[in-house]
Design an enzyme around this catalytic site. Sequence first.
Site, PDB file in Angstrom:
ATOM      1  N   SER A 264       0.860  -1.187   0.000  1.00  0.00           N
ATOM      2  CA  SER A 264       0.000   0.000   0.000  1.00  0.00           C
ATOM      3  C   SER A 264       0.893   1.233   0.000  1.00  0.00           C
ATOM      4  CB  SER A 264      -0.952  -0.020   1.204  1.00  0.00           C
ATOM      5  OG  SER A 264      -1.868   1.044   1.130  1.00  0.00           O
ATOM      6  N   THR A 265       0.813   2.087   1.011  1.00  0.00           N
ATOM      7  CA  THR A 265       1.562   3.344   1.014  1.00  0.00           C
ATOM      8  C   THR A 265       3.062   3.097   0.857  1.00  0.00           C
ATOM      9  OG1 THR A 265      -0.101   4.176   2.546  1.00  0.00           O
ATOM     10  CG2 THR A 265       1.891   5.505   2.249  1.00  0.00           C
TER      11      THR A 265
ATOM     12  N   HIS B 240      -2.740  -0.971  -3.326  1.00  0.00           N
ATOM     13  CA  HIS B 240      -3.931  -0.150  -3.111  1.00  0.00           C
ATOM     14  C   HIS B 240      -3.880   1.106  -3.978  1.00  0.00           C
ATOM     15  CE1 HIS B 240      -4.234  -2.004   1.193  1.00  0.00           C
ATOM     16  NE2 HIS B 240      -4.750  -2.796   0.259  1.00  0.00           N
TER      17      HIS B 240
ATOM     18  N   MET C  36      -0.007   1.127   5.010  1.00  0.00           N
ATOM     19  CA  MET C  36      -0.773   1.521   6.186  1.00  0.00           C
ATOM     20  C   MET C  36      -1.872   0.500   6.466  1.00  0.00           C
ATOM     21  SD  MET C  36      -2.705   5.201   6.657  1.00  0.00           S
ATOM     22  CE  MET C  36      -1.230   6.023   6.046  1.00  0.00           C
TER      23      MET C  36
ATOM     24  N   ASP D 189      -4.308  -4.759   6.015  1.00  0.00           N
ATOM     25  CA  ASP D 189      -4.718  -5.593   4.887  1.00  0.00           C
ATOM     26  C   ASP D 189      -3.571  -6.501   4.455  1.00  0.00           C
ATOM     27  OD1 ASP D 189      -6.287  -6.604   2.808  1.00  0.00           O
ATOM     28  OD2 ASP D 189      -5.613  -5.059   1.404  1.00  0.00           O
TER      29      ASP D 189
END
Length: 369
Positions: A187-188, A213, A306, A309
Amino acid sequence: MTNKIKTLIVDDSLVFRNMAARSLENNPNIEVVGTAVDAFDAGEKITDLNPDVLILDINMPRMSGKQFLTRLMAECPIACVMVTSSDADERELLNLGAAAFMKKPNSSEEMRIFGSTIAVKIIAAAQKRVSPLRRAVKIAPPAPSAPPPSAQGNRFGRVNPIMPSALELSGVGDKGRNGYMVALGASTGGTDALECVLRAFPKDMPPTLVVQHMPPVFTKMYAERLDKCCPMSIKEAEDGDRLTNGVCLIGAGGYHMELKKDARGYFVKCYTGEKVSGHIPSVDVMFESVANTAGNKAVGAILTGMGADGARGLLKMRNKGSFTVGQNQETCVVYGMPMEAHKLGACKEQHPLESIGAVLCKALSQGWK
């Protein structure tokens, strides 16, 4: 206004990002929720921050602001205030879907009034109805990304992967024909992290699935860019796509992606639905399908991001006999997803980002217990 307008500043100039953020920090109607250095960084930030308005630079590396604007308006419309330090055709930008345009300040007097001027444009942009453009527009693909400079030890920098040795690569391609596969989630900070890992994979790496994401428009852009700078063939996943050696599929924004298998081999099922673990696509959905379908013939890695997940899905992979890796804290932009996976016992090993590609290749070549 009762709710502040969430604004994301997208510009490759650190000086401008800081200046724009400072000029808006005391505005009672506007909240600067973050900054991004280019279109791909913006894709991650939009997912996490859900801004109402973008301040978008026209001249940026990897993808220009106009290309980015066109793709946003076609698939993921967000109100954009375009800015530039050079001349630009305002009518063209408005026709492409921009809500407003203004020149960057180049004098102390212009600097003094910049904050109030752009604030008016942001408020007006937030009140406009933004909808997808219903016309076909041909866009040149993003230029290939230059090899990133080494930044080992810098958790906010890009890193050169440690390339796997010939011993680590021996038999990796054959593994794909024997039903082995790779699953990566992030993600991030994940766009650069995934690129680092995928650059280390050989051309005939076993089939690979990736969930990063991002909203819909960004996953296609991202896959196109990776395809130009990585040895594997990389594309945005479509329902029914087959997986073979040398093929990497990026889960499409807005669609969950699951690994399936039939008499011909692996393929993916892509579908819309509710968010899982706060996201669609969800890393958990992908990892759990890999655990159920590939079991002990899979290797997986959870990278910077972050939230949580992917943690449960990676644990399921490990419990099914998969080899699982987490990115270590020192090289994560956000040590969230890997931390949650580590706390659950989902990671067999933890490694710095630059080593993960080689570690996965070695596991595929030499096996694991």
